[in-house]
Design a protein around this motif. Structure first.
Motif, PDB file in Angstrom:
ATOM      1  N   VAL A 125      44.748   1.505 -35.195  1.00 38.18           N
ATOM      2  CA  VAL A 125      44.214   2.763 -34.643  1.00 38.18           C
ATOM      3  C   VAL A 125      42.827   2.587 -34.018  1.00 38.18           C
ATOM      4  O   VAL A 125      41.986   1.837 -34.525  1.00 38.18           O
ATOM      5  N   ARG A 126      42.658   3.269 -32.895  1.00 41.46           N
ATOM      6  CA  ARG A 126      41.339   3.353 -32.240  1.00 41.46           C
ATOM      7  C   ARG A 126      40.994   4.834 -32.142  1.00 41.46           C
ATOM      8  O   ARG A 126      41.830   5.627 -31.708  1.00 41.46           O
ATOM      9  N   VAL A 127      39.768   5.168 -32.488  1.00 43.41           N
ATOM     10  CA  VAL A 127      39.368   6.576 -32.497  1.00 43.41           C
ATOM     11  C   VAL A 127      38.209   6.781 -31.524  1.00 43.41           C
ATOM     12  O   VAL A 127      37.229   6.024 -31.550  1.00 43.41           O
ATOM     13  N   LEU A 128      38.352   7.799 -30.697  1.00 44.69           N
ATOM     14  CA  LEU A 128      37.247   8.200 -29.821  1.00 44.69           C
ATOM     15  C   LEU A 128      36.894   9.639 -30.150  1.00 44.69           C
ATOM     16  O   LEU A 128      37.748  10.530 -30.058  1.00 44.69           O
ATOM     17  N   VAL A 129      35.647   9.882 -30.518  1.00 42.94           N
ATOM     18  CA  VAL A 129      35.198  11.249 -30.770  1.00 42.94           C
ATOM     19  C   VAL A 129      34.487  11.769 -29.517  1.00 42.94           C
ATOM     20  O   VAL A 129      33.526  11.152 -29.030  1.00 42.94           O
ATOM     21  N   VAL A 130      34.998  12.893 -29.024  1.00 39.81           N
ATOM     22  CA  VAL A 130      34.434  13.545 -27.837  1.00 39.81           C
ATOM     23  C   VAL A 130      33.686  14.814 -28.255  1.00 39.81           C
ATOM     24  O   VAL A 130      32.641  15.151 -27.704  1.00 39.81           O
ATOM     25  N   GLY A 131      34.234  15.506 -29.260  1.00 36.11           N
ATOM     26  CA  GLY A 131      33.660  16.787 -29.701  1.00 36.11           C
ATOM     27  C   GLY A 131      32.234  16.626 -30.197  1.00 36.11           C
ATOM     28  O   GLY A 131      31.948  15.726 -30.988  1.00 36.11           O
ATOM     29  N   ASN A 132      31.360  17.494 -29.748  1.00 35.80           N
ATOM     30  CA  ASN A 132      29.930  17.370 -30.072  1.00 35.80           C
ATOM     31  C   ASN A 132      29.554  17.966 -31.420  1.00 35.80           C
ATOM     32  O   ASN A 132      30.194  18.915 -31.856  1.00 35.80           O
ATOM     33  N   PRO A 133      28.486  17.452 -32.044  1.00 38.63           N
ATOM     34  CA  PRO A 133      27.685  16.273 -31.662  1.00 38.63           C
ATOM     35  C   PRO A 133      28.480  14.984 -31.931  1.00 38.63           C
ATOM     36  O   PRO A 133      28.714  14.624 -33.088  1.00 38.63           O
ATOM     37  N   ALA A 134      28.922  14.342 -30.839  1.00 41.50           N
ATOM     38  CA  ALA A 134      29.979  13.326 -30.916  1.00 41.50           C
ATOM     39  C   ALA A 134      29.621  12.151 -31.834  1.00 41.50           C
ATOM     40  O   ALA A 134      30.451  11.717 -32.647  1.00 41.50           O
ATOM     41  N   ASN A 135      28.388  11.634 -31.713  1.00 40.95           N
ATOM     42  CA  ASN A 135      28.054  10.433 -32.499  1.00 40.95           C
ATOM     43  C   ASN A 135      28.119  10.724 -33.994  1.00 40.95           C
ATOM     44  O   ASN A 135      28.659   9.940 -34.768  1.00 40.95           O
ATOM     45  N   THR A 136      27.564  11.867 -34.378  1.00 41.65           N
ATOM     46  CA  THR A 136      27.508  12.173 -35.815  1.00 41.65           C
ATOM     47  C   THR A 136      28.854  12.677 -36.321  1.00 41.65           C
ATOM     48  O   THR A 136      29.230  12.401 -37.467  1.00 41.65           O
ATOM     49  N   ASN A 137      29.620  13.350 -35.477  1.00 37.22           N
ATOM     50  CA  ASN A 137      30.989  13.713 -35.882  1.00 37.22           C
ATOM     51  C   ASN A 137      31.805  12.440 -36.134  1.00 37.22           C
ATOM     52  O   ASN A 137      32.618  12.389 -37.062  1.00 37.22           O
ATOM     53  N   ALA A 138      31.587  11.414 -35.312  1.00 37.28           N
ATOM     54  CA  ALA A 138      32.296  10.140 -35.502  1.00 37.28           C
ATOM     55  C   ALA A 138      31.893   9.518 -36.843  1.00 37.28           C
ATOM     56  O   ALA A 138      32.729   8.968 -37.568  1.00 37.28           O
TER      57      ALA A 138
END
Ligand code: NAD
Ligand code: LMR
Length: 328
Positions: A125-138
């Motif tokens: 699996v590869r995950v991309l977080v787009v939803g903000n605040p993206a870095n901290t949500n990731a």
């Protein structure tokens, strides 16, 4: 030879970005034009009907690569066996909401999604977080998926990267394809640092081809505040350009960067360039064989150092807030 299908889960599927993203994925632009796609659309219960409408439209496109579409409000089902998780749905900042409130509200979304990824996602699996605040949500999702390798959680700064390419291309009257080695450092926020000191145009450093005043007073703020400028102009945040950047991010991760070039991705720091280990911060990266690596050995002058540090400090503050909230 028939390729095995890739299962792609999109959260916030009934939202604006979802609407611009799903058709690109279904047409084969995320991975390549040979790999069949199984789509999983995750929404909150109130938006499931709208997501079903989008699924009907996807069906009506008769995309040759689209093998199946499932719509659900159950994260466990949505992430079961998923190869690519595009985490787009997030809680927007409401009026009067403090940063801590926003992070807490998003914790309620990204914690269970991290757990569901941990429980059922495919090994690759590869995950991309787009939803903000993206870095901290990731960071939150990653913290709740201890069995998924930490480096599989990434945050999107490719839109910032693409914005920086276009601004520079306009300034120098060149094509975006003439520009190599653009870098976005730090957070996907107004503190991000688009760096022209390693960017090359026609084989020469970009920072030496523009006035210092343009670089400091126009280029950096224009790129960093572009998201807000789009909201001001459109009355809604960027959607098609964000979807395009999400496609670019995953496509590059899987298929690789071109020789002599790199891209920008928000990834867990290994301590490179003085960015505290574990923070999900944007770096210059090359990709090959489905993996990314931070570009090493770049000289960082005082001008860049200050700006990288400011953005990284903001990320550290966000991490401290979610730590206090027990989210990581
Ligand atoms: P939107 O409000 O149109 O759509 C968001 C969707 O997410 C909604 O349909 C909502 O029902 C859904 N959602 C909310 N909670 C959910 C959950 N727990 N599970 C599944 N779905 C859920 O917003 P949009 O314009 O599509 O933007 C989505 C996010 O992307 C926002 O946070 C926005 O700020 C962010 N964004 C990031 C970048 C970037 O470069 N990283 C760029 C643009 C927008
Ligand atoms: C963008 O960069 O366009 C968005 O992250 C802006 C936003 O706040 O949704």
């Amino acid at each position: 030879m028939t390729q095995s299908p890739v299962t792609v889960t999109v959260t916030g599927a009934a939202g604006q970005i979802g609407y611009a993203l799903l058709f690109r994925i279904a047409s084969g632009q995320l991975i390549d034009s040979r790999t069949p796609v199984k789509l999983r659309l995750l929404e909150i219960p109130q938006a499931v009907k709208a997501a079903e409408g989008t699924a009907m439209e996807l069906d009506d496109c008769a995309f040759p690569l689209l093998e199946s579409i499932e719509v659900t409000d159950d994260a466990t089902k949505a992430f079961d066996g998923t190869n690519v998780g595009l985490l787009v749905g997030a809680r927007p900042r409401a009026q009067g909401m403090e940063r801590g409130d926003l992070l807490e509200a998003n914790g309620g979304i990204f914690k269970p999604q991290g757990e569901a990824l941990n429980a059922g996602a495919a090994d690759d699996v590869r995950v991309l977080v787009v939803g903000n605040p993206a870095n901290t949500n990731a960071l939150i999702a990653q913290a709740h998926a201890p069995d998924v390798p930490a480096e599989r959680f990434t945050a999107m700064t490719r839109l910032d990267h693409n914005r920086a390419l276009s601004q520079l291309a306009h300034k120098l009257g060149v094509s975006v394809t003439d520009i190599k080695k653009m870098t976005i450092w730090g957070n996907h926020s107004a503190t991000q640092y688009p760096d022209l000191f390693h960017t090359e145009v026609g084989g020469k450093i970009a920072a030496e081809q523009v006035e210092q005043s343009w670089l400091a007073d126009e280029f950096i703020p224009t790129v960093a505040k572009r998201g807000a400028a789009i909201i001001e102009a459109r009355g809604a945040s960027s959607a098609a350009s964000a979807a395009n950047a999400a496609v670019d991010h995953v496509h590059t991760w899987v298929n690789g960067t071109a020789d002599g070039d790199w891209t920008s991705m928000g990834i867990p720091s290994d301590g490179s360039y003085g960015v505290p280990e574990g923070l999900i911060s944007s770096f210059p990266v090359t990709c090959s064989n489905g993996k990314y690596e931070i570009v090493q050995g770049l000289e960082i002058d005082e001008f860049s150092r200050q700006r990288i540090d400011a953005s990284v400090n903001e990320l550290a503050e966000e991490r401290d807030t979610v730590r206090q909230l027990g989210l990581v």
